[in-house]
Write a protein that holds these residues in place. Sequence first.
Motif, PDB file in Angstrom:
ATOM      1  N   LEU A 216     -60.136  15.672   1.393  1.00  0.00           N
ATOM      2  CA  LEU A 216     -61.298  16.449   0.978  1.00  0.00           C
ATOM      3  C   LEU A 216     -62.395  15.517   0.473  1.00  0.00           C
ATOM      4  N   LYS A 217     -61.960  14.563  -0.365  1.00  0.00           N
ATOM      5  CA  LYS A 217     -62.911  13.631  -0.946  1.00  0.00           C
ATOM      6  C   LYS A 217     -63.534  12.746   0.126  1.00  0.00           C
ATOM      7  N   GLU A 218     -62.746  12.397   1.120  1.00  0.00           N
ATOM      8  CA  GLU A 218     -63.241  11.548   2.207  1.00  0.00           C
ATOM      9  C   GLU A 218     -64.191  12.302   3.132  1.00  0.00           C
ATOM     10  N   GLY A 219     -64.289  13.611   2.938  1.00  0.00           N
ATOM     11  CA  GLY A 219     -65.183  14.394   3.777  1.00  0.00           C
ATOM     12  C   GLY A 219     -64.576  14.785   5.107  1.00  0.00           C
ATOM     13  N   LEU A 220     -63.269  14.685   5.222  1.00  0.00           N
ATOM     14  CA  LEU A 220     -62.639  15.056   6.488  1.00  0.00           C
ATOM     15  C   LEU A 220     -62.180  16.512   6.481  1.00  0.00           C
ATOM     16  N   ALA A 221     -61.953  17.064   5.280  1.00  0.00           N
ATOM     17  CA  ALA A 221     -61.421  18.424   5.191  1.00  0.00           C
ATOM     18  C   ALA A 221     -62.443  19.347   4.535  1.00  0.00           C
ATOM     19  N   MET A 222     -62.290  20.632   4.772  1.00  0.00           N
ATOM     20  CA  MET A 222     -63.114  21.645   4.107  1.00  0.00           C
ATOM     21  C   MET A 222     -62.202  22.752   3.604  1.00  0.00           C
ATOM     22  N   ILE A 223     -62.558  23.321   2.433  1.00  0.00           N
ATOM     23  CA  ILE A 223     -61.684  24.342   1.854  1.00  0.00           C
ATOM     24  C   ILE A 223     -62.150  25.732   2.273  1.00  0.00           C
ATOM     25  N   ASP A 224     -61.188  26.590   2.487  1.00  0.00           N
ATOM     26  CA  ASP A 224     -61.489  27.995   2.764  1.00  0.00           C
ATOM     27  C   ASP A 224     -60.590  28.842   1.880  1.00  0.00           C
ATOM     28  N   ASP A 225     -61.196  29.439   0.833  1.00  0.00           N
ATOM     29  CA  ASP A 225     -60.410  30.265  -0.094  1.00  0.00           C
ATOM     30  C   ASP A 225     -60.499  31.747   0.248  1.00  0.00           C
ATOM     31  N   GLY A 226     -61.258  32.054   1.275  1.00  0.00           N
ATOM     32  CA  GLY A 226     -61.576  33.446   1.508  1.00  0.00           C
ATOM     33  C   GLY A 226     -60.557  34.227   2.312  1.00  0.00           C
ATOM     34  N   HIS A 227     -59.469  33.626   2.619  1.00  0.00           N
ATOM     35  CA  HIS A 227     -58.543  34.336   3.496  1.00  0.00           C
ATOM     36  C   HIS A 227     -57.751  35.397   2.737  1.00  0.00           C
ATOM     37  N   LYS A 228     -57.293  36.413   3.476  1.00  0.00           N
ATOM     38  CA  LYS A 228     -56.663  37.567   2.841  1.00  0.00           C
ATOM     39  C   LYS A 228     -55.410  37.217   2.045  1.00  0.00           C
TER      40      LYS A 228
END
Lengths: 248, 439
Positions: A216-228
Amino acid sequence: MRRRPGISGLQTAAAARDQYRLVGENVAKIRTDLMKEQLATFRSQLEEFAKKHKNDIRKNPTFRSQFHEMCSKIGVDPLASNKGFWAELLGIGDFYYELGVQIVEICLATRSHNGGLINLQELCSLLSQKRKTAREAISEDDCLRAISKLKVLGSGYEVITIGKKKLVRSVPTELNKDHNEILELAQGQGYVTVEEVEKRLSWSSGRAMDALETLLKEGLAMIDDGHKDGKRRYWFPCVASIFSSGGA
Amino acid sequence: MAAGAWLAPAALTASGRPVLLAGEVERLFLSSVDLEAEENPTLAPLRSGLLALTSHRLLWINEASRSAYSVPLDTVIHAFPPKKSIKNMFASPRVRIQVSASQEGKVGGGRGATSLVITIVLRGGKNDPESFYGRLWEVLKSRSWEVEELKEKENLQMQGLGAGEGPSRVRTAVVGVSGILRKEQEMWESTDKSLQEAFHDLNALMSKAKEMVALAEKMRQKLLSGSAAQANDEELGSKQEMQDWLLSVGIVSPVTKESAGALYHQQLCRQLADFVKLPLEKAGGMIALIDVYCLFNRARGTELISPEDLLQACAIWEKYEVPVMLRKFDSGVMVIQNKAQSDEEIFTKIADLSQKPDSLKMGISPSDAALTLGIAPALAKEHLLNAEGKGLLCRDVSPDGFRFYVNLFKEFDPNDIYLVKDEGLYKAWESTAATVVTS
């Protein structure tokens, strides 16, 4: 022994063989027991000497190399300085350096099954095992101090906190192959969750969390908290785009 | 080099440190030292080299040409103390040694017919002739090289005994079960006794050190080979421990502040370069500095070096010709890297990768590079940025993160920028890009 014919003769011969075997086993057992005992004495004596005569041993280079040879052959750690008053107070002396070397050694040895992430508590207990003859207990604080001495050599060893646990990370991001495994895993759907990583790669939760946070810190990942289902998803656009256009 | 033809040549390691004999330990290093044969001016003197005194030899090393000559200490007949007089106050201090030489005046071929006086001129201002002389005497008196010879002989004898073990039992007339038992008992008692004696105090241990080393080796062998059948946990643990340890034995003669003096960091730097080769190979060409700190110190036994000293030793690698280098990442992580396996090789791989059809279409992300090159993403990104700096790649920054494309700007002809080339990279790119549009 004179051979006698008949069943009784055979029986005696068999009995005699048994007797011999028994004696043989006994001797072998006594032999290993004795050797173990002698080895134990040898060890404890060497450890004692390593501690008591450290400076004298250093003064004589020829003897020093012989002493090391003995230690290494029967498995004695020659690093056994006492913490002492000055080390405790000012952090000088060999104690923390020795501890540092032993900590790195443990990290290296356990790296293959924990990926370079070790619980501070576990590290501490392994360290105490290594130094079992030195009667002082090694506290977590000692570990932290020893690790901080290694800071000079770059930011390779870090103490990170995940939840309530303190973990020591010994693999720098630049050399961490865990990230590759996660990326490979993500190629399937374009995202991963912490549970998925833990299950599929059979890692500890700390290891998975840490690797994902770094990505995440390296900018390779993105978070998605919106899933059911409420589970946080880590998306990897970099691999996902290949996935989507490959499917198009 | 003809200058040293009267001395026997000595081998050096890749980093320019002397290759030591079995059991040889270095005692002192001095810089800018001349070796002269004053009585015999036909022998060309050796000028301003590094002098190393070991327990077995006196070595003179020319650092520029990476050549070395040795004087075995067993040929030394006498060492003369440095003279103190008004006359000598302004000249460089000299220590003279008398060595035996062959008829032709060559030193180092064992006991010869004639003898020769070698003058050791200590030019360096900091070199203390008295302490050198003292150390030399100490080494000469201890006669370590004889111990080594003796050991070899003993080994031979032991091997002989081992081979003849069967018949010897019969010879000593201990036939029968009780005889064997008695013999066993005697053996253990004697081992017990020698253990007790050896560990009585430090001096006792020093004098019996050789014997104890042999005993340790014997026990190790027995424990490692013999008891595989009866695997109880503790034993397995200790076995494991022993094998771990075996990996870490390595440096018999660690460079110390005491032996190397002012040359400490320089010698340490060379020793480290020699040492790090093997772990580096195992780790695939790159290894974290802290890991090396542990391995190196383990190999040195009780002669720990501090992290600061290690860093200094690495930092001066640039000055000497060694096959390894220290690399610092922006994140502050430091690693040791093989020079041969450095950036050039990576760049070729990246260039290859960037010209594959897929990458011509969509570029390379750090994770693609990581998976192809088999390295961590963070490192791959670093390499890609470096390659960009070299003009191999162009970056594209999008919400997806960084992607790198092959650099087509190099393909343009500055005099005719509208010319569409029919061959080369541009053509390849054009044709693959076109397939994307049509599909």
